[in-house]
Scaffold this motif. Sequence first.
Motif: not given
Length: 566
Positions: A223-230, A275-280, A298-306
């Motif tokens: 799953x993809x997440x935004x690294x938005x935490x402080x 604000x970077x995006x990570x797949x965990x 976040x829904x990032x099809x390109x990031x989650x396609x691998x």
Amino acid sequence: METILHFFRTYPEMAIFLTIGIGFWVGTLKYKSFTLGTVTSVLLIGVLVGQMDIPIPGPVKSVFFLLFLFSIGYSVGPQFFQSLKSDGLPQVGFACVLCILCLVVTVVIAKILGYNPGEAIGLFAGAQTISAVIGVGTDTIGTLGNSPEEKKAWLDIIPVCYAVTYIYGTIGSAYILGTIGPKMLGGLEKVKQKTRELENEMRKGDIEDDPALINANRPVVFRAYCACNDWFSTPRTVADIEKKLQDMGRRIFVERVRSAGKIVEVTPQLIIKQKDELVLSGRREIIIEDESWIGEEVNDPELLTFPVEDIFVMLTKKTAKGKTLSELRRQEFMHGIMIKNIKRTGVQIPVMANTKLQSGDLLEIVGMQNDIKQAAPNLGYIDRPTNKTDMIFVGLGILIGGIIGALSIHLGGIPISLSTSGGALLSGLFFGWLRTKHPTFGRIPEPAVWIFNNLGLNMFIAVIGITAGPTFLTGIKEMGFVIFFAGILATSIPLFLGIWIGNKIFKFHPAINLGCNAGSRTTTAALGAIQESLESTVPALGYTVTYAVGNTLLILWGVVIVLFMA
């Protein structure tokens, strides 16, 4: 009718396929929890077809039976030889004791009732639910010096005794081990409580919080997440993030990163900014348990396609053999690897932190291609899906076993040998073990093993039923209800003694004790009943070793019984 009789007598192979087709169908029918099972159904349909008095060429049943025995040996070989090491010796000893009890009790009952070798073999095969004994016993009877008429009478009565005793052999075993067994060990609730305690003990090592150790019904997710935490206001490395997750008791991996709008290669030193995006990756319930530490999904099809690999690995390497799953996951090469499933001798065993791995175990692992490339060579041989069977291995293996089995010695004028069927079984054991040492050859895919096991045995049983058909009803009248009650005693006495011996002498945990009894008797239906009764898969840990030993000894007892009774 004459046309039908002429057709099947001219083409007896068609009678066999008719028996197989209808027999397998009848075997699937159930009334509540009762079912005849495939083998018994095929035998009874064979008896009905056999009323047409169809001659079957002799070599047909032998060919299929040898395939069956070789595949049985091949399946349990790795576990059989592994069990001879110190860790498995108590279960090996127990399996030997129970198999000897099954032999002695059956022979004593047969002697008291004055049974001949054929009646004794049928009683043993049905009461102990070990159908393969029919073939071994048949081969051994063929080596005796008795008259052809006497041997034919013995052979004709085997399927009668088997059919009458097999039904209770299966149902009775499941009932005794699944219902009466827990009561003998202190009561069902007490045994269930002890089983839960053992599960908790085996889970020590963060199994509940470790996505690298999962059951098949808990899928791995990415799953993809935004690294938005402080927390990310200060740039963090991938290694920092994974350490934080471990400190939280959540072993989750960073698999992909989008930084400054671009997908970049992940390394432990890669810097992650806010604000970077990570797949965990990890177990679903662990990943979604609390997202506040990182940020919104976040829904990032390109990031989650691998590409992600889900493969099977046969455990052969010293870097993994003998380790618990908890110890294995701490190895550096296991980074990013999830264990979905473990099979041992074809039986799924619990995936828990303290489950100890053995040579020949089949692990289903999931991970990124790079992680798989790093982990697989340290685990063993990648068992990639294939539809090719190494028939050179199978053909020569059966030939070598048959030659060894055909060798005989004479004691008191009686020729004693393993027979070609016993030789094929032992050859399968050796060749199955050999493949764990040299897994690059000798591959028999699981579907092919299923075909050899099921079609091989049932083709043999179909021929037995068809050839015995004309004399079957006469045999039933001769044997009467006495054979049914003899079967109840031959099934029940060894199991009651086995439960007591496993508890008082071997001091097994109750769940393991019941699993050992089911395995020693090679009764898969009983294992299912035990697991359903205890609401746990833990009994399977007592099943695999004893199943390997039981499958070998119980089949070979066919030779011993004939010699005793003759």
